[in-house]
Scaffold this active site. Structure first.
Site, PDB file in Angstrom:
ATOM      1  N   THR A  54      41.690  35.151  41.991  1.00  0.00           N
ATOM      2  CA  THR A  54      40.610  36.265  41.426  1.00  0.00           C
ATOM      3  C   THR A  54      41.247  37.003  40.004  1.00  0.00           C
ATOM      4  O   THR A  54      40.321  37.250  39.444  1.00  0.00           O
ATOM      5  CB  THR A  54      40.314  37.376  42.361  1.00  0.00           C
ATOM      6  OG1 THR A  54      41.705  37.950  42.660  1.00  0.00           O
ATOM      7  CG2 THR A  54      39.848  36.889  43.855  1.00  0.00           C
ATOM      8  N   ASP A  55      42.479  36.789  39.899  1.00  0.00           N
ATOM      9  CA  ASP A  55      42.853  37.766  38.774  1.00  0.00           C
ATOM     10  C   ASP A  55      42.331  37.302  37.252  1.00  0.00           C
ATOM     11  O   ASP A  55      42.319  38.407  36.681  1.00  0.00           O
ATOM     12  CB  ASP A  55      44.527  37.825  38.806  1.00  0.00           C
ATOM     13  CG  ASP A  55      45.057  38.403  39.827  1.00  0.00           C
ATOM     14  OD1 ASP A  55      44.516  39.120  40.549  1.00  0.00           O
ATOM     15  OD2 ASP A  55      46.305  38.196  40.206  1.00  0.00           O
TER      16      ASP A  55
ATOM     17  N   SER B 206      46.205  32.179  39.511  1.00  0.00           N
ATOM     18  CA  SER B 206      45.494  32.343  38.252  1.00  0.00           C
ATOM     19  C   SER B 206      46.168  33.255  37.066  1.00  0.00           C
ATOM     20  O   SER B 206      45.899  33.137  35.863  1.00  0.00           O
ATOM     21  CB  SER B 206      44.188  32.888  38.478  1.00  0.00           C
ATOM     22  OG  SER B 206      44.026  34.054  38.811  1.00  0.00           O
TER      23      SER B 206
ATOM     24  N   THR C 290      44.811  33.183  45.810  1.00  0.00           N
ATOM     25  CA  THR C 290      45.085  33.886  46.773  1.00  0.00           C
ATOM     26  C   THR C 290      44.193  32.946  48.195  1.00  0.00           C
ATOM     27  O   THR C 290      44.744  32.732  49.298  1.00  0.00           O
ATOM     28  CB  THR C 290      44.529  35.255  46.975  1.00  0.00           C
ATOM     29  OG1 THR C 290      45.108  35.692  46.009  1.00  0.00           O
ATOM     30  CG2 THR C 290      44.572  35.839  48.489  1.00  0.00           C
TER      31      THR C 290
END
Ligand code: ASP
Length: 328
Positions: A85-86, A54, A12
């Protein structure tokens, strides 16, 4: 001036609206252009092994990141890895094993809002990550929302808020306040990191639900070297439905079973209840104790990439690495 290598991988933080949802479009240099003070405070070079959401990452991408760090290790004081972040907690755990004991900081960060939008968390996270990478904070960590979290203990616990990550069963390593790193805990490190990019990808995860069919477990054992079972509470398996027979059969064929818990905090203790007791004593199942599922998966891939000797696997699994579990 400290020399920091930025390893940009997408996420992101580097995303822009495409008309079909956000996708990582901004280059490493593009990220740095948004926060020019970073270039004034540090000597920064950048590499971009890939640029992906990710969600699209596999262990191959963990290897690419580890190789970037290894190939550039002697030339820099610290590393900042920007990442979606995932699956960031998986990558952080994997790097903790693949680059074990690094005396130099290896700092992962990302953001919940793209760097180009108003009210983004990208700039502060990037700035904080560089501060941390230039400080005396050895080992792999995640810097996010002013917190420094141990790489083996991180979990994404919020899907939208800026405070996306929590440290599970372990205190934060520090905080970043008013442009300074306040360190609470210093990770132990080696004088030189031990790099190892060999991973066994034959590790699967089964999240148990009431009524899970044992055939799901058979399916996973058939195709993998190890199956991690996220069970309930302190841990156990349903006594009906053939689970114990299933584990016995596959253990007999040399497969590894690890029981962990779906409960986020405080970990497993499978000896407590009748539903768990026999797994350990009679069937040689391993348990995760206070480790995160992300760390268990990465640790198993790393261990099985090095040995298939059952005794050694057990010993390595229960040996703390980068404070991933409390010693027992
Ligand atoms: N889907 C994004 C990713 O993991 C989410 C993020 O970066 O926050 O790449």
């Amino acid at each position: 001036m400290k020399k920091i290598l930025l390893v940009a991988t997408g996420g992101t933080i580097a995303s822009q609206e495409t008309g079909e949802g956000l996708a990582p479009e901004i280059s490493a240099q593009g990220l740095l252009d948004f926060v020019p003070e970073i270039g004034r405070s540090f000597h920064v070079d950048s590499v971009e092994p890939f640029r992906l959401d990710s969600t699209n990452l596999t262990p191959t991408h963990w290897r690419l990141i580890a190789q970037c760090v290894r190939d550039n290790y002697v030339n820099y004081d610290g590393f900042v890895i920007t990442h979606g972040t995932d699956t960031l907690a998986y990558t952080a755990a994997a790097l903790s094993y693949m680059v074990r004991g690094s005396p130099k900081p290896i700092v992962l960060t990302g953001a919940q809002k793209p760097i180009g939008v108003d009210s983004t968390d990208s700039k502060v996270n990037l700035r904080d990550a560089f501060l941390c990478a230039a400080s005396d904070m050895p080992g792999v960590s995640i810097v996010f929302d002013h917190k420094v979290i141990l790489g083996t203990r991180a979990k994404k616990t919020r899907s939208k808020s800026f405070s996306a990550f929590s440290s599970i069963n372990y205190p934060d390593l520090g905080v970043i306040r008013d442009g300074s790193v306040v360190r609470f805990i210093r990770q132990e490190c080696l004088s030189e990191p031990e790099f190892s990019t060999r991973l066994c990808e034959g590790v699967a995860l089964l999240k148990l639900i009431p009524g899970t069919d044992r055939e799901v477990l058979d399916f996973l054992f058939e195709r993998n070297e190890a199956v991690v079972i996220e069970s309930f509470g302190v841990g156990g398996l349903p006594e009906a439905g053939g689970f114990y027979e299933c584990i016995r059969e596959w253990r007999g064929r040399g497969k590894l079973a690890v029981v962990t818990t779906q409960v986020e905090n405080e970990g497993s203790d499978i000896g407590v209840y009748h539903v768990g007791h026999r797994l350990k004593s009679g069937l040689g199942v391993l348990e995760a104790y206070d480790m995160t599922t992300e760390a268990v998966i990465a640790k198993l891939m790393w261990i099985l990439g090095r040995t298939s000797d059952q005794n050694l696997v057990r010993q390595m699994f229960y040996t703390p690495v980068a404070m991933d579990m409390f010693p027992r």
